[in-house]
Write an enzyme that holds these catalytic residues in place. Structure first.
Site, PDB file in Angstrom:
ATOM      1  N   GLY A 115     -23.778   3.227  -3.436  1.00 36.96           N
ATOM      2  CA  GLY A 115     -24.412   2.917  -4.627  1.00 36.96           C
ATOM      3  C   GLY A 115     -23.589   3.354  -5.637  1.00 36.96           C
ATOM      4  O   GLY A 115     -22.510   3.949  -5.990  1.00 36.96           O
ATOM      5  N   TYR A 133       0.981  -1.306  -0.078  1.00 32.93           N
ATOM      6  CA  TYR A 133      -0.040  -0.038  -0.083  1.00 32.93           C
ATOM      7  C   TYR A 133       0.757   1.222   0.034  1.00 32.93           C
ATOM      8  O   TYR A 133       1.665   1.676   0.955  1.00 32.93           O
ATOM      9  CB  TYR A 133      -0.805   0.035   1.298  1.00 32.93           C
ATOM     10  CG  TYR A 133      -1.798  -1.239   1.011  1.00 32.93           C
ATOM     11  CD1 TYR A 133      -2.088  -1.774   0.205  1.00 32.93           C
ATOM     12  CD2 TYR A 133      -2.262  -1.605   2.490  1.00 32.93           C
ATOM     13  CE1 TYR A 133      -3.205  -3.000   0.269  1.00 32.93           C
ATOM     14  CE2 TYR A 133      -3.212  -2.607   2.602  1.00 32.93           C
ATOM     15  CZ  TYR A 133      -3.501  -3.305   1.371  1.00 32.93           C
ATOM     16  OH  TYR A 133      -4.335  -4.528   1.631  1.00 32.93           O
ATOM     17  N   PRO A 173     -15.803  -5.244   3.026  1.00 35.33           N
ATOM     18  CA  PRO A 173     -17.126  -5.838   3.315  1.00 35.33           C
ATOM     19  C   PRO A 173     -18.337  -4.740   3.011  1.00 35.33           C
ATOM     20  O   PRO A 173     -19.275  -5.212   2.946  1.00 35.33           O
ATOM     21  CB  PRO A 173     -17.013  -5.594   5.074  1.00 35.33           C
ATOM     22  CG  PRO A 173     -15.980  -4.815   5.199  1.00 35.33           C
ATOM     23  CD  PRO A 173     -15.083  -4.652   4.182  1.00 35.33           C
TER      24      PRO A 173
END
Length: 539
Positions: A219, A61, A210
């Site tokens: 969304g 990362y 998750p």
């Protein structure tokens, strides 16, 4: 339960973590440009103060910068309050979709040392292999990780995106504490094989993404705000225009249920993961304190069996359009490692034990296959037949019989003791002591009588008896004379009937020999147990 966040046991080796963790990747990489360091340190410390103590990073990362950030955030007494997990294995640090993965021992050790420096800690709580190296047997990688545990540089071992067979093979070398995998309402392929394997073996489950990489929070509008540096534009087909419209329906239905439950879509999606069991710890990432607090709130969302069924029916694996990753990125479905027998690196080819107990043989064989066990086995040393020989045969381990001629006694009988020089250690062995020798010579006389009948020497008869024990047995008689060597080779031609084998064994049973093998002069397999691994405290 600080801040209302309960604690759970992760795996079976003693690691305890907060029931929800914090994935730190997005603070430094992949989801847009790196965030201001000062702000991210505040988020990390706010998480700790709120009861989130399980932090996840990786050397990939940034690369490296996320570990450095976490190291800075944990200074000043914060380190002692957390469980720190990082990963190794992605060597090119995800600069494109073609990952270069390494799991060879030298790389494993070097990667760990560098992560310790960047995190500025002496020990990593949970160290994962980020992706499995398909060129290196998992047993080889695990062998080096096991050494790092023994040296106190890491406490627990994990794997990420590993297949069920790789998990089993790794767990046989050293217990795996946690498997990191993607598991969410829109990623459920792990439920059929991976999750049951973890539960069978007592391995904890750490779920990354998750919230579907933010999709189950925001969304389809999420896509509108992705920066050009955001990896979700490149790596993840589900965010492509041809799939996003279809997937929007899943989010809409999750949002409707969330409204009914009086929570946010993100909290509902996280609650669904939490309800999978107390062996599951999701690690949602965020860069904002308000989102962090909202994620913690998911721990208070209660779902009924009916709620769970409804959510699972609308977000089944088949209902999501688009793969998890582009084809170039490997997942657990394509990440098996080659067999251990294929590994060609090293200074030795095979491993053996000598004078080891049955339990020690089993424990050693579980770490790396044992090729041969060396033991004393001859007509006058047969105590190995009850336990050691059956163990070797059960495990497919070869048997190398040393002193198959009873240290020369089955060649020459008691007269050999007359020629012992003062340096000959046999004069100190109990069976060659005067008080035992008179009794033991009867065995030699009977062996000699049978040998005469067979037309061979006593040594050849005694060796033939060992050869007849099976094709998995190799005797290694010693000699310093060519004529004796030739005689020993001749034993291979001596055939013994079952009746002759029974006759020899009746006259040379374990009880018929007088005197111990060594006395107190040396340890044998009967007193050579090793302590449990948990007792090992490296300097």
């Amino acid at each position: 339960m600080a801040g209302g966040v309960r604690r759970i046991k992760l795996g079976s080796q003693g690691l305890e973590v907060s029931a929800q963790g914090l994935g730190c990747m997005g603070m430094s990489a992949f989801y847009g440009p790196p965030k201001p360091e000062e702000d991210m340190i505040k988020v990390i410390r706010h998480a700790i103060s709120s009861g989130i103590t399980f932090f996840d990073t990786s050397d990939a990362y940034g690369p490296h910068t996320n570990e450095i950030l976490l190291g800075k955030a944990l200074k000043g007494g914060w380190r002692e309050k957390v469980e720190l997990a990082t990963k190794f294995g992605i060597n090119n640090h995800i600069v494109d979709t073609n990952l270069v993965v390494r799991g060879d021992p030298a790389y494993v050790r070097a990667a760990c040392e560098e992560s310790l420096k960047r995190l500025d800690v002496h020990c990593i709580d949970l160290y994962y292999q980020h992706r499995v190296d398909t060129n290196v047997p998992i047993e080889v990688t695990m062998g080096e990780l096991k050494k790092l545990v023994e040296e106190g540089k890491i406490k627990y071992i994990g794997l990420s995106e590993a297949s069920a067979s790789t998990i089993r093979r790794a767990h046989a070398v050293h217990p795996i504490t946690a498997i990191q995998l993607e598991w969410s309402l829109w990623t459920r392929d792990v439920e059929e094989i991976i999750v049951p394997t973890c539960r069978e073996l007592g391995i904890g489950i750490v779920t990354y993404s998750p919230l579907g990489r933010g999709f189950l929070s925001s969304g389809p509008k999420l896509v509108e705000n992705l920066t050009k540096e955001d990896s979700r534009r490149v790596f993840f087909p589900r965010f492509k225009a041809e799939n996003i419209e279809h997937n929007a329906h899943i989010f809409e239905r999750v949002a409707d249920i969330a409204t009914k439950k009086g929570c946010t879509p993100a909290q509902l999606a996280l609650a669904w993961v939490h309800h999978q069991g107390d062996d599951v710890c999701p690690i949602p990432g965020t860069t904002k304190i308000e989102n962090l607090d909202q994620n913690i709130g998911a721990l208070s969302v209660e779902l009924t069996p009916e709620d769970m069924t409804e959510l699972e029916s609308l977000a089944s694996e088949d209902s999501v359009k688009g793969d998890r990753y582009v084809a170039e990125v490997a997942t657990w479905k394509t990440l098996d490692t080659p067999p251990l027998s294929s590994w060609k690196e090293g200074k030795i080819k095979y491993i053996g034990l000598s004078e080891a107990s049955a339990s020690t043989i089993r424990r050693a064989h579980a770490v790396h296959p044992i090729t041969a066990v060396q033991l004393e086995w001859s007509l006058w040393t047969r105590d190995v037949e009850e336990d050691i020989i059956p163990t070797c045969r059960e495990l497919g381990i070869g048997i190398v019989a040393y002193s198959p001629l009873g240290r020369g006694f089955l060649s020459s009988g008691p007269k050999m003791t007359e020629n012992f020089v003062k340096e000959d250690f046999r004069q100190h062995l109990p069976r060659f002591k005067p008080e035992n020798l008179e009794h033991n010579k009867l065995i030699f006389e009977q062996v000699s009588a049978i040998a005469t009948r067979k037309g061979c020497t006593p040594a050849q008869l005694a060796l033939a008896w060992v050869h007849h024990q099976g094709d998995d047995v190799c005797p290694i008689p010693g000699t310093t004379k060519i004529e004796n060597l030739n005689q020993n080779i001749g034993a291979l031609s001596v055939k013994l009937t079952p009746e002759e084998m029974a006759e020899l064994e009746s006259l040379a049973s374990e009880d018929s020999v007088k005197g111990d093998r060594y006395g107190g002069l040396s340890s044998t397999w009967k007193n050579s147990e090793t302590p449990p691994l948990s007792s090992w405290k490296p300097e």
